[in-house]
Design a protein around this motif. Sequence first.
Motif, PDB file in Angstrom:
ATOM      1  N   ALA A 176       0.830  -1.200   0.000  1.00 45.38           N
ATOM      2  CA  ALA A 176       0.000   0.000   0.000  1.00 45.38           C
ATOM      3  C   ALA A 176       0.866   1.251   0.000  1.00 45.38           C
ATOM      4  O   ALA A 176       0.583   2.221  -0.723  1.00 45.38           O
ATOM      5  CB  ALA A 176      -0.929  -0.011   1.212  1.00 45.38           C
ATOM      6  N   LEU A 177       1.930   1.232   0.784  1.00 42.65           N
ATOM      7  CA  LEU A 177       2.822   2.398   0.823  1.00 42.65           C
ATOM      8  C   LEU A 177       3.523   2.581  -0.525  1.00 42.65           C
ATOM      9  O   LEU A 177       3.685   3.705  -1.014  1.00 42.65           O
ATOM     10  CB  LEU A 177       3.857   2.229   1.930  1.00 42.65           C
ATOM     11  CG  LEU A 177       3.305   2.339   3.359  1.00 42.65           C
ATOM     12  CD1 LEU A 177       4.400   2.063   4.370  1.00 42.65           C
ATOM     13  CD2 LEU A 177       2.693   3.705   3.601  1.00 42.65           C
ATOM     14  N   ALA A 178       3.907   1.469  -1.121  1.00 39.87           N
ATOM     15  CA  ALA A 178       4.551   1.572  -2.426  1.00 39.87           C
ATOM     16  C   ALA A 178       3.587   2.154  -3.442  1.00 39.87           C
ATOM     17  O   ALA A 178       3.944   3.024  -4.245  1.00 39.87           O
ATOM     18  CB  ALA A 178       5.042   0.197  -2.877  1.00 39.87           C
ATOM     19  N   LEU A 179       2.356   1.674  -3.408  1.00 38.01           N
ATOM     20  CA  LEU A 179       1.358   2.179  -4.344  1.00 38.01           C
ATOM     21  C   LEU A 179       1.080   3.664  -4.085  1.00 38.01           C
ATOM     22  O   LEU A 179       0.931   4.459  -5.014  1.00 38.01           O
ATOM     23  CB  LEU A 179       0.066   1.359  -4.223  1.00 38.01           C
ATOM     24  CG  LEU A 179      -1.138   1.825  -5.041  1.00 38.01           C
ATOM     25  CD1 LEU A 179      -0.786   1.908  -6.514  1.00 38.01           C
ATOM     26  CD2 LEU A 179      -2.304   0.862  -4.863  1.00 38.01           C
ATOM     27  N   ALA A 180       1.033   4.030  -2.821  1.00 43.53           N
ATOM     28  CA  ALA A 180       0.754   5.425  -2.488  1.00 43.53           C
ATOM     29  C   ALA A 180       1.898   6.329  -2.913  1.00 43.53           C
ATOM     30  O   ALA A 180       1.704   7.536  -3.089  1.00 43.53           O
ATOM     31  CB  ALA A 180       0.494   5.560  -0.990  1.00 43.53           C
TER      32      ALA A 180
END
Lengths: 674, 101, 181
Positions: free
Chosen positions: A402-406
């Motif tokens: 999720a952090l990577a996507l964000a």
Amino acid sequence: MGSLLFAAAEATHAGDGGWWADTAGIMLISPFVAFLLILAFGKRLRYNGAEFAIGALAINTVWAVVLFVLNMTEGVLREPVRFVVGDIGSGLTFELGWAVDGLSIMMYLLVNLVGLLVFTYAVGYMEGDRRVPWFFAAFSLFAGSMLLLVGAPNLVQLIIGWEGVGLASYLLIGFYWEDHENVNAGNKAFMVNKLADVGLLLGAVFLGVAIGSFDFAELNLAAVEGNAALSAVAIAGGALLFFGAMGKSAQFPFHIWLPDAMAGPTPVSALMHAATMVTAGIYLMARTFPLYQQMAADLRPWMVAIGTITLFAMGLLALVVDDIKKVLAYSTVSQLGYMMTAVAAGGYTAGLFHLFTHAFFKALLFLGAGSVIHAVHSNNMSDMGGLRKYMPRTYATFVIGALALAGIFPLSGFWSKDEILATLGHEGYTAVMWIAIAGAFVTAFYMTRAVALTFHGTYKGHGHPHESPPVMTVPLIALAVPSVVAGLLNIPGVSWPGIGNFTEWLAVRVVPMGDHHAEAIDFFLAGVGLLAAVAGIVLGWLIFAPDRDTQQARDRLEIPVLYPLFRRKYYMDDVALGISRFTMGPFARFVNWTNTYIIDGVVNGVGGLVYHLARFIYGGVDQRGIDGIVNGLSAAADAAGSGLRKLQTGRVQQYAASFVMGAIVLVIVFVLVR
Amino acid sequence: MIASQFLVLAAALFALGVYGLLVRRNAVLVLLSVELMLAAVNINLVVFEAMWRTSEAIGQVFSIFVLTVAAAEVGIGLAIILMIFRNRQSANVDELDLMRW
Amino acid sequence: MGEWLSQPVNWVYLVVGVLTLVSAFRVVTSQNVVHAALFLVAALGGVAVNFILLSAEFVALVVVLVYIGAVIVLFLFGIMITRAPTGLDVALDNDKKLPAALISLVVFAVLSYATVTTFGNAELVEIGTATDTASLARAFIGRFVVPFEVVGFILLAALVGGIAIARRDLTPLEEESRRSV
């Protein structure tokens, strides 16, 4: 064709890949072999044929990794291997083969590596499910078709792989065909894709006939060199190819099939959204990049516009859906919008780099979602919550994804998204760049929502959730690693000693592409992008984390106009179905009024005119003239029929008599008279 | 001996076969008439062989083929007649007019 | 004509030919089904003698064996099984005798005219020397081996087809009784 290699101006250092490139075709064949083997023997094996599927992809991964490493260290550029299979006519030939250059090698690595991990994961996920051998067979077909697609040196093979991917996705989306809904989802995906495929097919014919070859190298060279025949059809052909790419890559308004495609098993969604299928459209745009940069450059603003609509509007939808897989599905559509925008704006490397990093963290997110679904037996986030305690490994990896996507520094998504923003700014699409930054905010917002509703708060489902078995968590961890570090491969201006960077690897290709990529980090842009992402996370956290009840959390989002709009997915499905939901409210009344008084008036007037004209034609011309002839003919046919049918007495001997007499007449005519 | 004498005999046999084919009501008798016609054809084949004397006796070879096929035809024909008779209690061809208008 | 009649073989031909034609005529006119079948035996016998006159001994033998020996028996079985009226029966022919006779006369006229004018007085060569059966055999397994096999296959197919067509499906009751036996 040797002259093509001369054009490799951008490839400063390039080996030919040696034996590994010569035999790279194995990657295109082995999944199909696995497909047949699974169909033949799958049922009798311990893991229902997953052995073959995984084995094929494991072999492929060896090739892909070796080629990728070779490409990193020395660069791999080889004439595509081509086998002439048949003659189409008009000087065109039907060829099969495989391309070995930076772009294809990158796709080989993605499809095979992600595919291998997803296949492994699927062994655990599909344990005890229905038709497991068939699942792995279709899955192999899926991966094999995608490899056929990305390895294609020409448009014809690409279309074969393209259709194979479409077929396999249809089979897999409708995998649980006992439920009619899933069958409908499969049909929807298939039909939307088919509609777009018409564009691809026509575009391929346009371009192929214009330059006398379906070969990508020839096509790109013709585009770079300014072939006159190609420039005549470049806009039309380019638009048609883009039309096809819109369908496969779920660009607005063809995105409607993708969220429904979640009906398939979760590993299918993971592979479909990460490395396979939806990336095909982006890949096609990258493959034919020079065409859009040179001759079909007029199309670029339109392509950018469609990509921008997709990246922003679809991201918003992810805010309101309850199904965790649909959150990720809309997220995928949104990210595909980023890629399409980037490639259309001229960011060859930027779009593909985002494709590369996205493949890892989106596969990770989908597999994490699958792990959760596996544990709670529901897709809905209203049945989840608090899973952090029960599934620590899934939680950790999901958060990384999720952090990577964000787009949080220094995870991979940050670098690829920053590259896209920089390209947009550099190319002068300033407004689009700010929309993309807003999109980054939305991305962070909905991912925070998904994480908070799924893993934080209290558990609201039934039964006892448990961590998934290692066969599922190991692929998660394996995918988490590249999700974190893949971005470091392409830090603007940084060239790692001995291997260079992603931009250089992609630059190894037959025809120069005219790429626009950032040479140094734009700290302002990176800062703004990061700020948007952090703001999204903070806002999401503030809204969704403290209140642990999903329903109330959702209520907070019910902004009067927008919420229903999002819930109804901008009414796109309804439009697609021909049911307009806009027949409500003042606008609808206005439309109704217009309809009743203005349009109806015009229609009635025209109708009256047509009516009188028709009366004249009917009475004067039709009834007396044409009908007379028609009736006369039919009466004659009727009379002839009733007369002639008396010959059909059904008596064999009368037939025999006629036959003998006819034979005698023939003998008299042909033998005696002559 | 000249060719014509046998050819006329064959033509007469064939004509008689045609007559039987057209007037006989009983399906078995119709088949008998067909056999007469086939015999006439065989005579012609053998006569031509006797005229030209091919090294491999082609005319006779073909007459044997005709005989064989005729035997097969009789077998199948009788089987069909048998079945028709079983279903309709009659083997008269003029009652088999299901195919009329 | 006189010269023609001076050859004794032509006398044989005349006698046999007349017998053949009379028998053939009786085949298509006899009002007794069994008689018709037996007249066919006589007609085919006449044809076989004609074959011998034409020095086609092997064909003649085949006609005698296959037709007179087997096919006629088959016909007689067929006649009996279909319970065709074996006695005198006026309804054995239909009422189209006159047109049928006309047609067959025309057929005869045309065929004989065509063949006689085409081949006329062509002499038949080497009459009286029987055709070597070995050469026939060589033709069958040499040049004509494929048609030969095909014809064999047709016979097999006819055999199987005849069984399949003529075989009566037992009623459930009959099947039951057969099983209990």
